[in-house]
Design a protein around this motif. Structure first.
Motif, mmCIF file in Angstrom:
data_model
loop_
_atom_site.group_PDB
_atom_site.id
_atom_site.type_symbol
_atom_site.label_atom_id
_atom_site.label_comp_id
_atom_site.label_asym_id
_atom_site.label_seq_id
_atom_site.Cartn_x
_atom_site.Cartn_y
_atom_site.Cartn_z
ATOM 1 N N ALA A 1 29.744 -6.071 -12.566
ATOM 2 C CA ALA A 1 29.451 -7.310 -13.298
ATOM 3 C C ALA A 1 29.710 -7.550 -14.798
ATOM 4 O O ALA A 1 29.989 -8.450 -15.196
ATOM 5 C CB ALA A 1 28.098 -7.375 -12.780
ATOM 6 N N ARG A 2 29.288 -6.233 -15.450
ATOM 7 C CA ARG A 2 29.333 -6.450 -16.981
ATOM 8 C C ARG A 2 30.655 -6.599 -17.366
ATOM 9 O O ARG A 2 31.071 -7.390 -18.254
ATOM 10 C CB ARG A 2 28.922 -5.012 -17.545
ATOM 11 N N ARG A 3 31.823 -5.799 -16.845
ATOM 12 C CA ARG A 3 33.165 -6.024 -16.931
ATOM 13 C C ARG A 3 33.633 -7.332 -16.721
ATOM 14 O O ARG A 3 34.503 -7.952 -17.420
ATOM 15 C CB ARG A 3 33.933 -5.165 -16.130
ATOM 16 N N THR A 4 33.056 -8.102 -15.574
ATOM 17 C CA THR A 4 33.752 -9.568 -15.372
ATOM 18 C C THR A 4 33.156 -10.176 -16.445
ATOM 19 O O THR A 4 33.902 -11.196 -16.885
ATOM 20 C CB THR A 4 33.008 -9.798 -13.940
ATOM 21 N N ARG A 5 31.849 -10.342 -16.845
ATOM 22 C CA ARG A 5 31.275 -10.953 -17.754
ATOM 23 C C ARG A 5 31.989 -10.795 -19.078
ATOM 24 O O ARG A 5 32.081 -11.813 -19.745
ATOM 25 C CB ARG A 5 29.538 -10.808 -18.138
ATOM 26 N N GLY A 6 32.550 -9.606 -19.397
ATOM 27 C CA GLY A 6 33.027 -9.389 -20.555
ATOM 28 C C GLY A 6 34.350 -10.036 -20.677
ATOM 29 O O GLY A 6 34.973 -10.520 -21.550
ATOM 30 N N ARG A 7 35.067 -9.892 -19.447
ATOM 31 C CA ARG A 7 36.297 -10.592 -19.233
ATOM 32 C C ARG A 7 36.411 -12.268 -19.498
ATOM 33 O O ARG A 7 37.194 -12.837 -20.205
ATOM 34 C CB ARG A 7 37.158 -10.310 -18.029
ATOM 35 N N ARG A 8 35.302 -12.621 -18.847
ATOM 36 C CA ARG A 8 35.056 -14.045 -18.939
ATOM 37 C C ARG A 8 34.886 -14.530 -20.539
ATOM 38 O O ARG A 8 35.512 -15.503 -20.816
ATOM 39 C CB ARG A 8 33.864 -14.519 -18.188
ATOM 40 N N GLY A 9 33.928 -13.909 -21.286
ATOM 41 C CA GLY A 9 33.585 -13.897 -22.529
ATOM 42 C C GLY A 9 34.916 -14.028 -23.498
ATOM 43 O O GLY A 9 34.966 -14.619 -24.203
ATOM 44 N N LEU A 10 35.699 -12.747 -23.193
ATOM 45 C CA LEU A 10 37.120 -12.776 -23.669
ATOM 46 C C LEU A 10 37.968 -13.925 -23.547
ATOM 47 O O LEU A 10 38.442 -14.483 -24.555
ATOM 48 C CB LEU A 10 37.528 -11.379 -23.454
#
Length: 84
Positions: free
Chosen positions: A22-31
């Motif tokens: 979930a953190r990686r997905t949020r990080g990709r969305r933020g990027l």
């Protein structure tokens, strides 16, 4: 007494499962959002530059090659008109 039924796992059990993904997905969305905002800003700067450079508004006639004296006079007139 009737035993109570839990419909979901306790918070401690939920926190450990899948939180890294979930953190990686949020990080990709933020990027992705950051990249999109950056591209919009760059496109705006390019558009502003193109508009500013193309719309100078002054259409000067080229200096004619008849004689040297006439060219000097035209150049002086040009400098006087545009130095104000």
């Amino acid at each position: 007494p009737t035993p109570s039924r839990r419909t979901s796992a306790p918070p401690s059990a939920r926190a450990g499962s899948g939180s890294g993904a979930a953190r990686r997905t949020r990080g990709r969305r933020g990027l992705g959002r950051l990249l999109a905002v950056f591209l919009v800003i760059v496109a705006g700067v390019i558009a502003a530059f193109v508009i500013a450079s193309s719309g100078s508004g002054t259409e000067q006639q080229p200096i004619e090659e008849e004689s040297l004296g006439r060219q000097v006079d035209q150049l002086r007139d040009f400098v006087r008109e545009n130095a104000r």
